[in-house]
Scaffold this active site. Structure first.
Site, short mmCIF file in Angstrom:
data_model
loop_
_atom_site.label_atom_id
_atom_site.label_comp_id
_atom_site.label_asym_id
_atom_site.label_seq_id
_atom_site.Cartn_x
_atom_site.Cartn_y
_atom_site.Cartn_z
N LYS A 135 0.83 -1.21 0.00
CA LYS A 135 0.00 0.00 0.00
C LYS A 135 0.86 1.27 0.00
CE LYS A 135 -3.75 -2.50 0.40
NZ LYS A 135 -4.68 -2.50 1.52
N ASP A 136 2.09 1.17 0.50
CA ASP A 136 2.99 2.34 0.51
C ASP A 136 3.31 2.83 -0.89
OD1 ASP A 136 3.29 2.45 3.31
OD2 ASP A 136 4.90 0.97 3.27
#
Length: 502
Positions: A135-136
């Protein structure tokens, strides 16, 4: 580039000069009609451009892709935002620090062998960012985009999101301490790993607020949608979104499909014609939706393999044509908790393309979904066209992922997290021998020590900066499943804040 809603505009209505542009939908999240935003058309990428992009750094490739979707931020500013996001310092938590500048290194488990007609098996490392999760890759950019656009407009925004495990910490680490931004993040109470909870709840920044809901992720996600659909409340409290319902998240994820393709085909003659396959652990359909869009743009993806855990709503659709979201009581708590989702928000985006971008069809279908029903396309022409989009799907269980974690370590010397194990298990089953299979990594194994311990009898390594994170003081409000309770928390924090102007 203009954007349309999956529920508000059909093919015949595209090219509407009144349709919003990127920076407008960046701050909006959901469309006013409850639909999800998509570009009015997917910008095509031809073979010549693929060859031109092949040698680009990650940041330069991100600009090449994202500038097709973002034309209302000056080019120099967009380049600077992207360059500031994708650096070796930000994405330096990988297994091999020497590869940090690659941002998303490709690790071959079984190298391709052209002479023997073997395409190979690889993992795309996507979890090298600050919270050790894929998700980063999008969230760090989203934080910088938010900050830039809000400063230009002189506005503020209050992010309301829901997480099944990794989105929350990625959003909070991307937004913490930023001016003009506050985050209210909902999570399912006691349904994430201890590490995941600690990453979120140990943050004490004034602009970060954690809310644990006694229910499933789907309950939390439904609350977010309900609050966002209250237009008066949303306007008064300037509510925005960072979940993958936000188009910017999907757009940023498209980039690493291109990067993986180039890495997997770099040494092959005529490689821009060669097809590859991707196996994607999937819960909310956002990650694999980005792959679908990359394929629609022209990236030679031969197959998109969707891997579910015991919550196999999506697998059921791709095999039967029936999309039947489950209620909270039917959603299993599993050892790959970030996929414990039974109502996949981003599936609506794919369905919109599947039905020929006919918004009236989506409105009718999703009125049933929103009322707790299901969608049955099994006897329609739409289901007959499903094979045109390159999807295949399979399921993995707790026993499967334990076995895959053990086998991957014993055979390749690599420890993988439970979600990536789901992708490996299903991807290996659905491989075409002559086509490279790239499994998208979901997180580093350090986030799931209990499951890794059960599989291997030892704990995985974790970065030194995250040692003992579970012992830090935690701050979280626990509530029952209630839209009103969430609204009350937002009001309590914002009505007393001089920055909101309320």
């Amino acid at each position: 580039m203009r954007y349309l809603s999956t529920r508000g505009q059909s093919n015949s209505d595209t090219k509407n000069s009144a349709a919003p542009r990127f920076t407008e939908i960046l701050l909006a999240g959901l469309a006013p009609d409850g639909g999800l935003y998509l570009p009015e058309s997917y910008p095509p990428v031809g073979k010549a451009e693929l060859e031109e992009w092949r040698g680009l750094s990650y940041a330069d490739l991100a600009y090449a892709v994202l500038s097709r979707f973002i034309d209302d931020i000056p080019a120099a500013d967009l380049q600077a935002l992207i360059a500031r996001t994708y650096t070796a310092q930000v994405y330096g938590n990988g297994r091999n620090r020497e590869q940090a500048a690659e941002i998303t290194p490709l690790r071959w488990l079984e190298p391709p062998d052209e002479a023997r007609g073997e395409g190979g098996l690889a993992i795309l490392e996507l979890s090298n960012g600050p919270t050790l999760a894929f998700k980063d890759m999008a969230m760090q950019l989203l934080g910088n985009l938010f900050e830039y656009v809000l400063a230009k407009r002189g506005e503020e925004i209050n992010i309301l999101g829901a997480t099944s495990g990794d989105t929350g910490s990625s959003a909070e680490y991307a937004m913490r301490g930023k001016e003009r931004l506050r985050v209210f993040m909902l999570s399912p109470h006691q349904r994430m790993s201890a590490f995941q909870r600690a990453q979120m709840y140990s943050l004490h920044d004034e602009n970060i607020h954690n809310i644990a809901v006694r229910g499933s992720f789907d309950d939390a996600q439904d609350i977010v949608k309900a609050v966002s659909s209250d237009h008066a409340f949303k306007a008064r409290y300037r509510i925005g979104a960072v979940n993958s319902i936000n188009w910017a998240r999907i757009a940023a994820q498209i980039v690493y499909y291109f990067k993986a393709y180039f890495a997997a085909t770099g040494g092959v003659a005529g490689s821009s014609d060669r097809e590859v396959a991707f196996a994607v652990p999937s819960g909310n359909f956002g990650n694999i939706c980005a792959g679908h869009i990359a394929r629609m743009m022209g990236l030679p993806i031969g197959r998109l393999v969707l891997a579910t855990n015991e919550n196999d709503v999506l697998k059921e659709f791709f095999q039967s044509g029936v999309y039947r979201p489950r209620v909270s009581a039917e959603t299993h708590a599993t050892s790959s908790p970030s996929m414990d989702i039974s109502k996949a928000s981003n599936f609506e985006r794919f369905a919109f393309d599947l039905v020929g971008r006919n918004a009236s069809v989506i409105r009718n279908l999703w009125s049933a979904v929103d009322a707790g029903g299901s969608v049955d396309l099994s006897k329609t022409s739409f289901f007959a066209k499903l094979s045109d989009f390159g999807f295949a799907a399979g399921r993995s269980t707790h026993a499967d992922r334990l076995a895959t974690i053990r086998q991957t370590f014993e055979k390749y010397g690599l420890v993988v997290d439970p979600h990536t194990a789901d992708g490996l298990k299903v991807g290996s089953e659905l491989r075409s021998p002559d086509m490279p299979m790239i499994v998208l990594e979901t997180a580093l194994p350090a986030k799931f020590e209990e499951t890794i311990g059960e599989a291997l009898g030892r704990r995985p390594e974790r970065p030194a900066a995250l040692q003992g994170i579970e012992d830090l003081p935690q701050r979280v409000e626990v509530i029952d499943v209630s839209v009103d309770a969430v609204k009350a928390i937002i009001q309590r924090h914002l009505d007393r804040s001089p920055r909101t102007g309320n």
